[in-house]
Design a protein around this motif. Sequence first.
Motif, PDB file in Angstrom:
ATOM      1  N   SER A   1       0.832  -1.205   0.000  1.00 46.48           N
ATOM      2  CA  SER A   1       0.000   0.000   0.000  1.00 46.48           C
ATOM      3  C   SER A   1       0.865   1.253   0.000  1.00 46.48           C
ATOM      4  O   SER A   1       1.173   1.819   1.057  1.00 46.48           O
ATOM      5  N   LEU A   2       1.276   1.670  -1.162  1.00 47.43           N
ATOM      6  CA  LEU A   2       2.090   2.867  -1.312  1.00 47.43           C
ATOM      7  C   LEU A   2       1.323   4.110  -0.863  1.00 47.43           C
ATOM      8  O   LEU A   2       1.873   5.007  -0.230  1.00 47.43           O
ATOM      9  N   ARG A   3       0.043   4.133  -1.159  1.00 47.53           N
ATOM     10  CA  ARG A   3      -0.779   5.294  -0.817  1.00 47.53           C
ATOM     11  C   ARG A   3      -0.836   5.513   0.693  1.00 47.53           C
ATOM     12  O   ARG A   3      -0.779   6.655   1.183  1.00 47.53           O
ATOM     13  N   LEU A   4      -0.914   4.438   1.447  1.00 46.27           N
ATOM     14  CA  LEU A   4      -0.983   4.548   2.909  1.00 46.27           C
ATOM     15  C   LEU A   4       0.321   5.100   3.477  1.00 46.27           C
ATOM     16  O   LEU A   4       0.313   5.980   4.356  1.00 46.27           O
TER      17      LEU A   4
ATOM     18  N   GLN B   1       3.628  10.251  -9.456  1.00 45.12           N
ATOM     19  CA  GLN B   1       2.478  10.375 -10.346  1.00 45.12           C
ATOM     20  C   GLN B   1       2.060   9.023 -10.922  1.00 45.12           C
ATOM     21  O   GLN B   1       1.131   8.946 -11.721  1.00 45.12           O
ATOM     22  N   LEU B   2       2.764   7.975 -10.536  1.00 43.96           N
ATOM     23  CA  LEU B   2       2.490   6.642 -11.064  1.00 43.96           C
ATOM     24  C   LEU B   2       1.332   5.987 -10.324  1.00 43.96           C
ATOM     25  O   LEU B   2       1.137   6.217  -9.129  1.00 43.96           O
ATOM     26  N   PRO B   3       0.568   5.126 -11.015  1.00 43.68           N
ATOM     27  CA  PRO B   3      -0.570   4.472 -10.355  1.00 43.68           C
ATOM     28  C   PRO B   3      -0.184   3.261  -9.517  1.00 43.68           C
ATOM     29  O   PRO B   3      -1.030   2.689  -8.840  1.00 43.68           O
ATOM     30  N   ASN B   4       1.074   2.872  -9.555  1.00 42.18           N
ATOM     31  CA  ASN B   4       1.508   1.656  -8.854  1.00 42.18           C
ATOM     32  C   ASN B   4       1.257   1.757  -7.355  1.00 42.18           C
ATOM     33  O   ASN B   4       1.439   2.816  -6.743  1.00 42.18           O
ATOM     34  N   GLU B   5       0.888   0.652  -6.741  1.00 40.47           N
ATOM     35  CA  GLU B   5       0.636   0.605  -5.303  1.00 40.47           C
ATOM     36  C   GLU B   5       1.752  -0.099  -4.540  1.00 40.47           C
ATOM     37  O   GLU B   5       1.905   0.095  -3.353  1.00 40.47           O
ATOM     38  N   GLU B   6       2.535  -0.928  -5.223  1.00 41.74           N
ATOM     39  CA  GLU B   6       3.559  -1.708  -4.530  1.00 41.74           C
ATOM     40  C   GLU B   6       4.897  -0.973  -4.502  1.00 41.74           C
ATOM     41  O   GLU B   6       5.277  -0.302  -5.453  1.00 41.74           O
ATOM     42  N   LEU B   7       5.592  -1.119  -3.387  1.00 38.88           N
ATOM     43  CA  LEU B   7       6.877  -0.463  -3.171  1.00 38.88           C
ATOM     44  C   LEU B   7       7.803  -1.417  -2.436  1.00 38.88           C
ATOM     45  O   LEU B   7       7.371  -2.140  -1.535  1.00 38.88           O
ATOM     46  N   THR B   8       9.070  -1.425  -2.831  1.00 37.88           N
ATOM     47  CA  THR B   8      10.083  -2.180  -2.091  1.00 37.88           C
ATOM     48  C   THR B   8      10.949  -1.205  -1.309  1.00 37.88           C
ATOM     49  O   THR B   8      11.457  -0.229  -1.867  1.00 37.88           O
ATOM     50  N   ILE B   9      11.088  -1.462  -0.011  1.00 37.58           N
ATOM     51  CA  ILE B   9      11.930  -0.631   0.856  1.00 37.58           C
ATOM     52  C   ILE B   9      13.127  -1.467   1.296  1.00 37.58           C
ATOM     53  O   ILE B   9      12.963  -2.475   1.992  1.00 37.58           O
ATOM     54  N   GLY B  10      14.317  -1.056   0.889  1.00 34.78           N
ATOM     55  CA  GLY B  10      15.548  -1.732   1.285  1.00 34.78           C
ATOM     56  C   GLY B  10      16.323  -0.882   2.272  1.00 34.78           C
ATOM     57  O   GLY B  10      16.472   0.327   2.069  1.00 34.78           O
ATOM     58  N   ILE B  11      16.809  -1.489   3.342  1.00 39.69           N
ATOM     59  CA  ILE B  11      17.542  -0.751   4.372  1.00 39.69           C
ATOM     60  C   ILE B  11      19.003  -1.192   4.391  1.00 39.69           C
ATOM     61  O   ILE B  11      19.302  -2.363   4.624  1.00 39.69           O
TER      62      ILE B  11
ATOM     63  N   LEU C   1      14.383   3.014  -2.078  1.00 38.63           N
ATOM     64  CA  LEU C   1      12.969   2.862  -2.430  1.00 38.63           C
ATOM     65  C   LEU C   1      12.879   2.477  -3.901  1.00 38.63           C
ATOM     66  O   LEU C   1      13.525   3.104  -4.745  1.00 38.63           O
ATOM     67  N   GLN C   2      12.096   1.470  -4.216  1.00 37.62           N
ATOM     68  CA  GLN C   2      12.018   0.973  -5.590  1.00 37.62           C
ATOM     69  C   GLN C   2      10.572   0.700  -5.979  1.00 37.62           C
ATOM     70  O   GLN C   2       9.845   0.003  -5.269  1.00 37.62           O
ATOM     71  N   ILE C   3      10.177   1.255  -7.123  1.00 37.82           N
ATOM     72  CA  ILE C   3       8.849   0.999  -7.680  1.00 37.82           C
ATOM     73  C   ILE C   3       9.040   0.330  -9.034  1.00 37.82           C
ATOM     74  O   ILE C   3       9.631   0.920  -9.954  1.00 37.82           O
ATOM     75  N   ASP C   4       8.564  -0.903  -9.149  1.00 39.84           N
ATOM     76  CA  ASP C   4       8.651  -1.630 -10.411  1.00 39.84           C
ATOM     77  C   ASP C   4       7.404  -1.318 -11.236  1.00 39.84           C
ATOM     78  O   ASP C   4       6.347  -1.921 -11.031  1.00 39.84           O
TER      79      ASP C   4
END
Length: 278
Positions: free
Chosen positions: A166-169, A241-251, A259-262
């Motif tokens: 949930s990228l939006r959250l 501005q992308l509609p994607n909801e999934e995000l990868t967070i690497g620490i 932060l990565q959005i595929d």
Amino acid sequence: MKFRALMQDPLYMKEFQAIVATLTKLAKDCVMILGSRQMHFIVNEDQSSAASPLVWAGIAAEEYFPEYRMEAAHPDQEYIVLGVSSANLGRALSVLRGGGVNSCKLKLQRIQFPCISVIASVLTSSSTEAREVVHDVPVTIIPGSDWSAYVVPRVPNSQLALGLPSLRLLKSLIDKLKNISPSLEFQANLDGELNVIATSEMSTVTSRFQKLLIRTVAGSQQEASCSVDSRKASAFFGALQLPNEELTIGIDREHSIHLQIDVRQDVVLHSILPAVCM
């Protein structure tokens, strides 16, 4: 030196426009690196900026462009590197947001100045024939001797990376937390848990995401944490501005957060938020 690319799929054209629109909100200028099989956009390669994160997008030519041709200035060069106004390029591509666009060509040419011509073939309701909408966006051709200053950033080696559905959250949360603390601490563990912590003199606010997908584990790490500038985190999420909801967070512990959005398999938006001292 030649470059020409053609897009025809309406969805791909809108995704491409959304990527550039995201970069437009982050910086006045960007760098385009045009390779034989891949295109990169980079903004804020100088991380000394107080409020903007380092962001770049990698786009495999075969994903968006059925026709793609790049010829460098010299046979021993693998790229064309251009400096361009993000705002100007964003305005030129804004035509792709609407309907009725049959195709869009990007072409490097010299009119009175070097430019990327954005040539869209658009159908209108008043005509059965498409008309061409052309924007010539000025560019600066960066010579090979200066390329070392414009290298595509390296993805950090994260000790732990989690997939957030949930990228939006998260975007809404960070927008609120930036008003509490100048820094945000991200904590992740092998239970698929991500904590985002904002600390002020008056309070500590912890937001917890659970049962997340574990994407990367380096070695025997059980957990990883890193604190970053809340303004930079908010700037990245606010620009999307992308509609994607999934995000990868690497620490990458005590160094950075990646932060990565595929957007799709070989079209990826990245950001690196450097660690801050606590």
